[in-house]
Design an enzyme around this catalytic site. Structure first.
Site, PDB file in Angstrom:
ATOM      1  N   MET A   1      -0.873  -8.812  14.513  1.00 44.48           N
ATOM      2  CA  MET A   1      -0.310 -10.018  14.258  1.00 44.48           C
ATOM      3  C   MET A   1       1.080 -10.216  14.258  1.00 44.48           C
ATOM      4  SD  MET A   1      -3.048 -11.188  11.156  1.00 44.48           S
ATOM      5  CE  MET A   1      -2.258 -12.509  11.005  1.00 44.48           C
ATOM      6  N   GLU A   2       1.914  -8.999  14.656  1.00 46.81           N
ATOM      7  CA  GLU A   2       3.369  -8.948  14.587  1.00 46.81           C
ATOM      8  C   GLU A   2       4.065  -8.419  16.076  1.00 46.81           C
ATOM      9  OE1 GLU A   2       1.238  -8.791  10.856  1.00 46.81           O
ATOM     10  OE2 GLU A   2       1.613  -7.121  12.199  1.00 46.81           O
TER      11      GLU A   2
ATOM     12  N   ASP B   1     -10.124  -1.448  12.847  1.00 43.26           N
ATOM     13  CA  ASP B   1     -11.448  -2.192  12.762  1.00 43.26           C
ATOM     14  C   ASP B   1     -11.844  -2.684  14.403  1.00 43.26           C
ATOM     15  OD1 ASP B   1     -10.593  -5.277  13.621  1.00 43.26           O
ATOM     16  OD2 ASP B   1      -9.272  -4.402  12.052  1.00 43.26           O
TER      17      ASP B   1
ATOM     18  N   GLU C   1       1.273   0.563   6.068  1.00 46.21           N
ATOM     19  CA  GLU C   1       1.619   1.112   7.427  1.00 46.21           C
ATOM     20  C   GLU C   1       3.055   1.724   7.391  1.00 46.21           C
ATOM     21  OE1 GLU C   1      -0.888  -2.599   9.637  1.00 46.21           O
ATOM     22  OE2 GLU C   1       1.384  -3.026   8.859  1.00 46.21           O
TER      23      GLU C   1
ATOM     24  N   ILE D   1      -8.693 -11.400  13.944  1.00 43.71           N
ATOM     25  CA  ILE D   1      -9.762 -11.521  14.705  1.00 43.71           C
ATOM     26  C   ILE D   1     -10.922 -11.024  14.253  1.00 43.71           C
ATOM     27  CG2 ILE D   1     -10.506 -11.508  17.176  1.00 43.71           C
ATOM     28  CD1 ILE D   1      -7.959 -13.398  16.584  1.00 43.71           C
TER      29      ILE D   1
END
EC number: 3.2.2.9
Length: 236
Positions: A174-175, A198, A12, A153
């Protein structure tokens, strides 16, 4: 003008770091911060690590040590919009925690006590991102709600429960909300930009491993195009 850029994982931030010039590195508490020039702007890029605590630590150190004028969170996300494909981009219209519940005390679902229900990105950063969309080619980008939690998820039952609580959610990761909350606390403008790796379903673990590099590249490209569009006089 100095811009802080945070990604959780190496794919990333790798493209951003590779494109930087005059780069210098400093490691604080095990987190590397790379300062230099990117797209004509002074930047500090860091890989925070995964999850809300890691992101909060990195964001706090970034703000305290480098005093950026704005923070951009970049990286991958699971998608919740049928019209978006893997590799497409969501620009935050707002950011919320999806795994916080203190509703017993009168707060909204997802709202942490003594915090706003949603963290709203800086208008000038969103505007610059929207101007950059035209240069993305075939990659599609939209504004939308991005939700954050300390879980990957991939369970359709959990996905449906999240959509019940946040029916307009475009992406989850998640951040982002943790970074946004720290920026809110310090009064630093922010925006979250995520490329879909995804579709937050049973195939997500396989899709994520297959497409994280693609998502990281698209998100990094969007960040660089945003930086080119960013007007220093717009920073508040």
């Amino acid at each position: 003008m100095k811009i802080g850029i945070i990604g959780a994982m190496e794919p990333e931030v790798a493209h951003l770091i590779a494109a930087m010039t005059n780069a210098t590195s400093q490691t604080i508490a095990g987190i590397e911060f790379i300062a230099g020039t990117l797209a004509g702007k002074d930047v500090v890029v860091t890989r925070s690590g995964i999850g809300k605590v890691a992101a909060s630590i990195a964001t706090t150190l970034l703000i305290e040590k480098y005093a950026p004028d704005a923070v951009i969170n970049t990286g991958s996300a699971g998608g919740f919009v049928d019209t978006l494909a893997i590799g497409d981009i969501v620009i935050s219209s707002e950011v919320r925690h999806h795994d916080v519940d203190v509703t017993a005390f009168g707060y909204e679902i997802g709202q942490m006590a003594q915090q706003p229900a949603a963290f709203v990105p800086a208008a000038h950063l969103v505007e610059a991102a929207n101007k950059a969309i035209a240069q993305l080619g075939e990659v599609k980008a939209i504004e939308g709600l991005i939700c954050t939690g300390d879980s990957f998820i991939c369970d359709p039952i959990r996905t449906q429960a999240m959509l019940k609580n946040f029916p307009t959610m475009a992406a989850c990761e998640m951040e982002g909300a943790a970074i946004a909350q720290v920026c809110h606390q310090f009064g630093v403008p922010f925006v979250v930009i995520r490329s879909l790796s995804d579709n937050a379903n049973n195939d997500s673990p396989v899709d994520f491993d297959s497409y994280i590099v693609k998502a990281g590249y698209h998100s990094a490209l969007m960040v660089m195009l945003l930086l080119e569009q960013l007007n220093p006089s717009a920073i508040k």
